[in-house]
Design a protein around this motif. Structure first.
Motif, PDB file in Angstrom:
ATOM      1  N   ILE A 242      21.930  53.635  40.037  1.00  0.00           N
ATOM      2  CA  ILE A 242      21.065  54.754  39.696  1.00  0.00           C
ATOM      3  C   ILE A 242      19.612  54.323  39.889  1.00  0.00           C
ATOM      4  O   ILE A 242      19.181  53.312  39.331  1.00  0.00           O
ATOM      5  N   PHE A 243      18.895  55.090  40.719  1.00  0.00           N
ATOM      6  CA  PHE A 243      17.488  54.814  41.021  1.00  0.00           C
ATOM      7  C   PHE A 243      16.616  55.918  40.434  1.00  0.00           C
ATOM      8  O   PHE A 243      16.946  57.095  40.548  1.00  0.00           O
ATOM      9  N   ASN A 244      15.496  55.510  39.811  1.00  0.00           N
ATOM     10  CA  ASN A 244      14.552  56.543  39.344  1.00  0.00           C
ATOM     11  C   ASN A 244      13.753  57.079  40.528  1.00  0.00           C
ATOM     12  O   ASN A 244      13.924  56.618  41.667  1.00  0.00           O
ATOM     13  N   LYS A 245      12.868  58.043  40.276  1.00  0.00           N
ATOM     14  CA  LYS A 245      12.179  58.696  41.395  1.00  0.00           C
ATOM     15  C   LYS A 245      11.201  57.781  42.124  1.00  0.00           C
ATOM     16  O   LYS A 245      10.727  58.125  43.209  1.00  0.00           O
ATOM     17  N   LYS A 246      10.948  56.596  41.555  1.00  0.00           N
ATOM     18  CA  LYS A 246      10.102  55.619  42.245  1.00  0.00           C
ATOM     19  C   LYS A 246      10.921  54.637  43.085  1.00  0.00           C
ATOM     20  O   LYS A 246      10.373  53.736  43.714  1.00  0.00           O
ATOM     21  N   GLY A 247      12.247  54.799  43.057  1.00  0.00           N
ATOM     22  CA  GLY A 247      13.119  53.920  43.836  1.00  0.00           C
ATOM     23  C   GLY A 247      13.517  52.647  43.110  1.00  0.00           C
ATOM     24  O   GLY A 247      14.065  51.722  43.712  1.00  0.00           O
ATOM     25  N   LYS A 248      13.261  52.594  41.806  1.00  0.00           N
ATOM     26  CA  LYS A 248      13.631  51.421  41.003  1.00  0.00           C
ATOM     27  C   LYS A 248      15.036  51.608  40.448  1.00  0.00           C
ATOM     28  O   LYS A 248      15.353  52.663  39.885  1.00  0.00           O
ATOM     29  N   LYS A 249      15.871  50.567  40.586  1.00  0.00           N
ATOM     30  CA  LYS A 249      17.232  50.640  40.044  1.00  0.00           C
ATOM     31  C   LYS A 249      17.172  50.503  38.522  1.00  0.00           C
ATOM     32  O   LYS A 249      16.627  49.528  38.004  1.00  0.00           O
ATOM     33  N   ILE A 250      17.718  51.502  37.816  1.00  0.00           N
ATOM     34  CA  ILE A 250      17.630  51.506  36.353  1.00  0.00           C
ATOM     35  C   ILE A 250      18.992  51.419  35.672  1.00  0.00           C
ATOM     36  O   ILE A 250      19.062  51.250  34.457  1.00  0.00           O
ATOM     37  N   HIS A 251      20.080  51.519  36.445  1.00  0.00           N
ATOM     38  CA  HIS A 251      21.417  51.426  35.843  1.00  0.00           C
ATOM     39  C   HIS A 251      22.439  51.174  36.953  1.00  0.00           C
ATOM     40  O   HIS A 251      22.192  51.490  38.122  1.00  0.00           O
ATOM     41  N   LYS A 252      23.581  50.603  36.552  1.00  0.00           N
ATOM     42  CA  LYS A 252      24.652  50.317  37.514  1.00  0.00           C
ATOM     43  C   LYS A 252      26.005  50.516  36.845  1.00  0.00           C
ATOM     44  O   LYS A 252      26.184  50.143  35.683  1.00  0.00           O
ATOM     45  N   ILE A 253      26.950  51.116  37.571  1.00  0.00           N
ATOM     46  CA  ILE A 253      28.322  51.285  37.085  1.00  0.00           C
ATOM     47  C   ILE A 253      29.254  50.530  38.037  1.00  0.00           C
ATOM     48  O   ILE A 253      29.290  50.828  39.235  1.00  0.00           O
ATOM     49  N   ASN A 254      29.981  49.559  37.520  1.00  0.00           N
ATOM     50  CA  ASN A 254      30.938  48.808  38.339  1.00  0.00           C
ATOM     51  C   ASN A 254      32.304  49.479  38.326  1.00  0.00           C
ATOM     52  O   ASN A 254      32.726  50.020  37.298  1.00  0.00           O
ATOM     53  N   PHE A 255      32.997  49.421  39.455  1.00  0.00           N
ATOM     54  CA  PHE A 255      34.303  50.069  39.608  1.00  0.00           C
ATOM     55  C   PHE A 255      35.385  49.069  40.031  1.00  0.00           C
ATOM     56  O   PHE A 255      35.090  48.115  40.745  1.00  0.00           O
ATOM     57  N   PRO A 256      36.641  49.344  39.632  1.00  0.00           N
ATOM     58  CA  PRO A 256      37.764  48.511  40.098  1.00  0.00           C
ATOM     59  C   PRO A 256      38.278  49.008  41.454  1.00  0.00           C
ATOM     60  O   PRO A 256      39.478  49.029  41.726  1.00  0.00           O
ATOM     61  N   ALA A 257      37.355  49.420  42.296  1.00  0.00           N
ATOM     62  CA  ALA A 257      37.657  49.919  43.638  1.00  0.00           C
ATOM     63  C   ALA A 257      36.545  49.440  44.560  1.00  0.00           C
ATOM     64  O   ALA A 257      35.374  49.445  44.187  1.00  0.00           O
ATOM     65  N   LYS A 258      36.908  49.040  45.770  1.00  0.00           N
ATOM     66  CA  LYS A 258      35.925  48.417  46.655  1.00  0.00           C
ATOM     67  C   LYS A 258      34.953  49.421  47.278  1.00  0.00           C
ATOM     68  O   LYS A 258      33.752  49.201  47.327  1.00  0.00           O
ATOM     69  N   ASN A 259      35.508  50.533  47.769  1.00  0.00           N
ATOM     70  CA  ASN A 259      34.699  51.499  48.504  1.00  0.00           C
ATOM     71  C   ASN A 259      34.474  52.756  47.668  1.00  0.00           C
ATOM     72  O   ASN A 259      35.357  53.601  47.560  1.00  0.00           O
ATOM     73  N   ILE A 260      33.299  52.870  47.070  1.00  0.00           N
ATOM     74  CA  ILE A 260      32.948  54.057  46.275  1.00  0.00           C
ATOM     75  C   ILE A 260      32.205  55.010  47.207  1.00  0.00           C
ATOM     76  O   ILE A 260      31.222  54.627  47.836  1.00  0.00           O
ATOM     77  N   THR A 261      32.700  56.252  47.302  1.00  0.00           N
ATOM     78  CA  THR A 261      32.294  57.094  48.421  1.00  0.00           C
ATOM     79  C   THR A 261      31.465  58.328  48.070  1.00  0.00           C
ATOM     80  O   THR A 261      30.580  58.715  48.831  1.00  0.00           O
ATOM     81  N   ASN A 262      31.745  58.992  46.937  1.00  0.00           N
ATOM     82  CA  ASN A 262      31.080  60.258  46.667  1.00  0.00           C
ATOM     83  C   ASN A 262      31.137  60.548  45.180  1.00  0.00           C
ATOM     84  O   ASN A 262      32.085  60.127  44.500  1.00  0.00           O
ATOM     85  N   CYS A 263      30.147  61.286  44.663  1.00  0.00           N
ATOM     86  CA  CYS A 263      30.127  61.589  43.233  1.00  0.00           C
ATOM     87  C   CYS A 263      29.428  62.911  42.974  1.00  0.00           C
ATOM     88  O   CYS A 263      28.550  63.325  43.744  1.00  0.00           O
ATOM     89  N   THR A 264      29.820  63.552  41.880  1.00  0.00           N
ATOM     90  CA  THR A 264      29.156  64.775  41.448  1.00  0.00           C
ATOM     91  C   THR A 264      29.305  64.928  39.944  1.00  0.00           C
ATOM     92  O   THR A 264      30.273  64.412  39.359  1.00  0.00           O
ATOM     93  N   PHE A 265      28.372  65.607  39.329  1.00  0.00           N
ATOM     94  CA  PHE A 265      28.469  65.897  37.901  1.00  0.00           C
ATOM     95  C   PHE A 265      29.264  67.175  37.682  1.00  0.00           C
ATOM     96  O   PHE A 265      29.257  68.086  38.506  1.00  0.00           O
ATOM     97  N   GLY A 266      29.951  67.236  36.527  1.00  0.00           N
ATOM     98  CA  GLY A 266      30.703  68.433  36.148  1.00  0.00           C
ATOM     99  C   GLY A 266      31.198  68.288  34.730  1.00  0.00           C
ATOM    100  O   GLY A 266      30.653  67.524  33.936  1.00  0.00           O
ATOM    101  N   GLY A 267      32.272  69.034  34.401  1.00  0.00           N
ATOM    102  CA  GLY A 267      32.850  68.948  33.067  1.00  0.00           C
ATOM    103  C   GLY A 267      31.967  69.577  32.008  1.00  0.00           C
ATOM    104  O   GLY A 267      31.034  70.335  32.301  1.00  0.00           O
ATOM    105  N   LYS A 268      32.237  69.237  30.753  1.00  0.00           N
ATOM    106  CA  LYS A 268      31.509  69.815  29.622  1.00  0.00           C
ATOM    107  C   LYS A 268      30.028  69.429  29.670  1.00  0.00           C
ATOM    108  O   LYS A 268      29.686  68.251  29.768  1.00  0.00           O
ATOM    109  N   ASN A 269      29.178  70.439  29.607  1.00  0.00           N
ATOM    110  CA  ASN A 269      27.712  70.258  29.653  1.00  0.00           C
ATOM    111  C   ASN A 269      27.238  69.506  30.903  1.00  0.00           C
ATOM    112  O   ASN A 269      26.128  68.974  30.929  1.00  0.00           O
ATOM    113  N   ASN A 270      28.107  69.458  31.911  1.00  0.00           N
ATOM    114  CA  ASN A 270      27.766  68.776  33.164  1.00  0.00           C
ATOM    115  C   ASN A 270      27.418  67.294  32.949  1.00  0.00           C
ATOM    116  O   ASN A 270      26.554  66.733  33.627  1.00  0.00           O
ATOM    117  N   LYS A 271      28.110  66.665  31.992  1.00  0.00           N
ATOM    118  CA  LYS A 271      27.818  65.265  31.644  1.00  0.00           C
ATOM    119  C   LYS A 271      28.940  64.303  32.052  1.00  0.00           C
ATOM    120  O   LYS A 271      28.969  63.152  31.611  1.00  0.00           O
TER     121      LYS A 271
END
Length: 296
Positions: free
Chosen positions: A223-252
């Motif tokens: 996750i990069f802020n609007k200045k291009g600084k990395k502010i958070h990271k989520i690690n996955f048990p999968a090598k190739n992470i391809t696409n993401c979108t928000f949804g669900g309750k309150n879009n969270k």
């Protein structure tokens, strides 16, 4: 100030996608949609009643976007197909890049006013810059906005005129500004990933305008802020992470696709949930996807 909080990724569908992509939340259906490009499938998961459905297609599919009810627009190889997914009726087809038979449509998203943006790429993934960025407006007029990409990915929209767009092979995310005639008036490098970080793939924005970027061959989302600084990271048990979108309750809730493409047996042992579809809960709410606005 705020701190981004995220849960560990949870597998919600062990789909074994060769090339999972095209995540799309449709609130009125209570459903998350995603595709497997190479298997020519659309996956639908209703998160309320947990019902699953797979739709098989006759072409590779890069993305789908909702129009209304059961009508969607699909990005299929070199065809934009408006289709009723329930009745399977094809309403309209728009064919593109007839002069580039080795190309296919890749990622696509709607912007803040309901226009459809999508990119193309060389399907055999040779090191040639044959990819372009297009916008389909409400009158079904196609505008070629940019070209000379290896692999187009994204886009993610800040507002009507400013957005992020990626060339995955060059590991570069651009920030682009256009005028009302779809001409680029400013284009600069926003973030360039390092060699060991994989390639930037699909991405989305939260309501604080932070950019959530999937890493193909990088097993994470940054996750990069609007200045291009990395502010958070989520690690996955999968090598190739391809696409993401928000949804669900309150879009969270963040929904995330992955891929087994080009993995060795050794890599699959290390990343045994590769190809699965994930959910991540977060304290951030995302921008809701707009339906494609069409004057039919």
């Amino acid at each position: 100030m705020y701190t981004i909080k995220t849960t560990d990724p949870k597998v919600i569908w062990k789909t074994n996608c060769v090339l999972g992509e095209g995540t799309l939340w449709v609130k009125e259906h209570n459903s998350i949609y995603f595709v497997d490009i190479k298997k020519r499938r659309i996956h639908i998961l209703n998160i309320k009643n947990k019902k699953r459905k797979i739709i098989h297609l006759n072409k590779q599919i890069g993305f789908l976007t909702h129009i209304k009810k059961n009508i969607f627009i699909l990005g299929l190889e070199r065809e934009l197909r408006i289709m009723d997914l329930k009745s399977k009726k094809i309403i309209k087809s728009i064919f593109i890049e007839d002069d580039l038979p080795q190309n296919r449509i890749n990622d696509g998203k709607t912007d803040s006013i309901g226009r459809l943006w999508f990119g193309t790429m060389d399907n055999p993934e040779r090191s040639i810059k044959k990819g372009s960025l297009y916008c389909l407006d409400a009158n079904l007029t196609l505008h070629k906005v940019d070209s000379n990409y290896f692999i187009t990915n994204g886009p993610a929209f800040l507002d009507d005129n400013n957005f992020y767009h990626t060339d995955s092979r060059s590991k570069t995310i651009y920030k682009i500004k256009i005028n009302k005639n779809f001409k680029i008036i400013k284009k600069k490098i926003f973030v360039k990933l390092k060699t060991n970080e994989g390639s930037p793939d699909g991405m989305t924005l939260d309501n604080k305008k932070n950019l959530w970027v999937c890493h193909f061959n990088g097993a994470c989302i940054s996750i990069f802020n609007k200045k291009g600084k990395k502010i958070h990271k989520i690690n996955f048990p999968a090598k190739n992470i391809t696409n993401c979108t928000f949804g669900g309750k309150n879009n969270k809730e963040l929904f995330v696709s992955s891929a087994t493409k080009s993995m060795s047996k050794r890599e699959y042992k290390k990343y045994r949930y590769s190809g699965s579809f994930f959910s991540v809960k977060t304290n951030m709410s995302g921008k809701l996807s707009k339906s494609y606005k069409i004057k039919l």
